[in-house]
Design an enzyme around this catalytic site. Structure first.
Site, PDB file in Angstrom:
ATOM      1  N   HIS A 198       0.911  -1.094  -0.035  1.00 40.31           N
ATOM      2  CA  HIS A 198       0.019   0.357   0.128  1.00 40.31           C
ATOM      3  C   HIS A 198       0.834   1.561   0.514  1.00 40.31           C
ATOM      4  CE1 HIS A 198      -4.116   2.112   1.513  1.00 40.31           C
ATOM      5  NE2 HIS A 198      -2.858   3.070   1.095  1.00 40.31           N
ATOM      6  N   HIS A 258     -12.173   2.806   3.856  1.00 38.25           N
ATOM      7  CA  HIS A 258     -12.844   3.671   4.694  1.00 38.25           C
ATOM      8  C   HIS A 258     -14.365   3.367   3.905  1.00 38.25           C
ATOM      9  CE1 HIS A 258      -9.613   6.753   3.053  1.00 38.25           C
ATOM     10  NE2 HIS A 258      -8.878   5.310   3.141  1.00 38.25           N
ATOM     11  N   HIS A 297      -5.524  -0.545   5.723  1.00 41.02           N
ATOM     12  CA  HIS A 297      -5.570   0.617   7.258  1.00 41.02           C
ATOM     13  C   HIS A 297      -6.591   0.377   8.266  1.00 41.02           C
ATOM     14  CE1 HIS A 297      -7.062   3.601   4.805  1.00 41.02           C
ATOM     15  NE2 HIS A 297      -5.937   3.623   3.996  1.00 41.02           N
ATOM     16  N   ASN A 323      -7.852   2.849  10.422  1.00 42.08           N
ATOM     17  CA  ASN A 323      -8.458   4.514   9.473  1.00 42.08           C
ATOM     18  C   ASN A 323      -8.958   4.432   8.291  1.00 42.08           C
ATOM     19  OD1 ASN A 323      -4.737   3.986  10.469  1.00 42.08           O
ATOM     20  ND2 ASN A 323      -5.570   6.002  11.206  1.00 42.08           N
ATOM     21  N   ASP A 331       1.469   3.071   3.892  1.00 40.46           N
ATOM     22  CA  ASP A 331       1.097   3.868   3.523  1.00 40.46           C
ATOM     23  C   ASP A 331       1.151   5.345   2.685  1.00 40.46           C
ATOM     24  OD1 ASP A 331      -1.762   5.038   1.869  1.00 40.46           O
ATOM     25  OD2 ASP A 331      -2.645   4.977   3.716  1.00 40.46           O
TER      26      ASP A 331
HETATM   27 ZN   LIG Z   1      -3.651   4.681   0.450  1.00 42.36          ZN
END
Ligand SMILES: [Zn+2]
Length: 394
Positions: free
Chosen positions: A70, A202, A223, A226, A281
């Site tokens: 990522h 997300h 992640h 997050n 990330d």
């Molecule tokens: Zn990302």
């Protein structure tokens, strides 16, 4: 001599290093690596011409090269914008910090632009510059979009997925989806059929919806914590379900910014050594001074090494995998588990575990060498030492 053949021969003398991914005490590991490092040093000396301070390998940590699944960019350039050469430079930057296999992650953008980026990066994957692509979007939750541009979020749509999949020419490895969106289940199933790992991320999904997405074939967490609804003891949400389900691997950004160290330890314990995946990330500002950068279409300001949108949302990281390893050690994670999470587990998720992700005869000779303070000393990729050796940044 072909350096890869040479290094495989060298690594033939390191059979026990493969046990990094098993359970060993720190003392046992010290003994193994002490012995193996000495053997490596002697073999490399015998081989002669490698431009690395091999005399210093004695007693140091030799780990499999990192597999970061990522990454958006680093060293001032990114995968999300610019030319193929810019993307090459981002991959090259992370290689110097130990990431011998890198997945190029795209963020949400207009569909036609994502198709064009996927095609460009597929070309780099065919060259071996990147190990594949990760689509972080566009089928994400507006409520949990983080630094993704909300203007370009789309409702999950199989036809749109198929266009992106076709553009990536077989190199699309992972897609991050918010499973609560209408149409998500169909896209999850289409992606699984296409051999693409489905990651939940997300997302504002409930525990029930997350569990249904795992039942439909999702096997990875983008992640963890997050960009997702937080864990509540009566509504554990995506965090609780993704940690609980044995078939799910969990990404963690262990950069000292995205997660409290206590949470990193809790996740590591709950996921166990086979399900944790360490990622950066990272965005373009990794390895660069504070200042103004971009993540896809979004303006990002980096101050004190932390990348944020103007409204304060954290926007990717400025970490390298060398820094993530150092942070994970400092947070108290056991080294064998860190090695598995930084190499073996992501390689398995990406389907490249037969080539990379461990120190084992027959695999690519990808390795990183750290000193006793976990400062990066050397990186070998496909049998070649990369130079210059460098100190990890944040
Ligand atoms: Zn990302």
């Amino acid at each position: 001599m072909d350096p890869r053949a040479l290094s495989v021969r060298v690594l033939l003398h390191l059979p026990r290093v493969a046990t990094l991914t098993g359970e060993m005490t720190r003392d046992q590991l010290d003994r193994e690596l002490f012995h193996n490092s000495r053997q490596l040093r002697e073999d490399v000396r015998e081989a002669g011409d490698l431009a690395v301070p091999v005399a210093d390998l004695h007693g140091q940590w030799v780990l499999p090269g990192f597999v970061d699944m990522h990454v958006h960019g680093g060293g001032g350039t990114s995968f999300t914008q610019g030319s193929a050469d810019d993307a090459r430079r981002a991959a090259e930057f992370h290689r110097r910090y130990g990431t011998t296999s890198i997945v190029a992650s795209l963020v949400t953008a207009p569909l036609a632009e994502l198709e064009a980026r996927a095609a460009l990066l597929a070309g780099l994957a065919a060259e071996g510059v990147v190990a594949g692509l990760h689509l972080e979007g566009p089928f994400l939750s507006a409520a949990r979009c983080g630094a993704q541009d909300p203007r370009y979020l789309l409702a999950p749509d199989v036809a749109a997925f198929e266009r992106l999949h076709a553009a990536a020419a077989g190199y699309l490895k992972v897609i991050t989806i918010a499973p609560e969106l209408p149409g998500a289940t169909e896209v999850i199933k289409a992606a699984v059929r296409a051999g693409v790992t489905v990651a939940i991320g997300h997302t504002d999904a409930t525990a029930e919806v997350t569990a249904a997405a795992v039942d439909a074939g999702a096997t990875h967490a983008t992640h963890l914590c997050n960009g997702m609804r937080p864990l509540h003891h009566r509504e554990p949400g995506p965090v609780g379900v993704l940690l609980d389900r044995e078939e799910v691997t969990c990404e963690v950004i262990a950069d000292g910014v995205h997660l409290h160290d206590t949470v990193i330890r809790l996740i590591a314990r709950a996921a166990g050594p086979a399900r944790l995946v360490l990622i950066t990330d990272a965005m373009a500002a990794a390895g660069m001074p504070d200042g103004a950068y971009q993540l896809g279409s979004m303006q990002v300001d980096v101050a004190g090494g932390v990348a944020r949108l103007a409204r304060g949302t954290i926007a990717g990281s400025t970490a390298t995998m060398a820094a993530v390893l150092g942070h994970a050690v400092a947070a108290g994670l056991p080294l064998p588990g860190i090695a598995a999470a930084a190499s073996t587990n992501p390689a398995r998720v990406l389907g490249i575990g037969d080539r990379v992700g461990a120190l084992r005869p027959g695999l690519d000779a990808d390795l990183v060498v750290f000193d006793e303070e976990f400062r990066l000393r050397a990186v070998m990729r496909q049998g070649r030492w990369l130079s210059p050796c460098c100190e990890p940044t944040r």
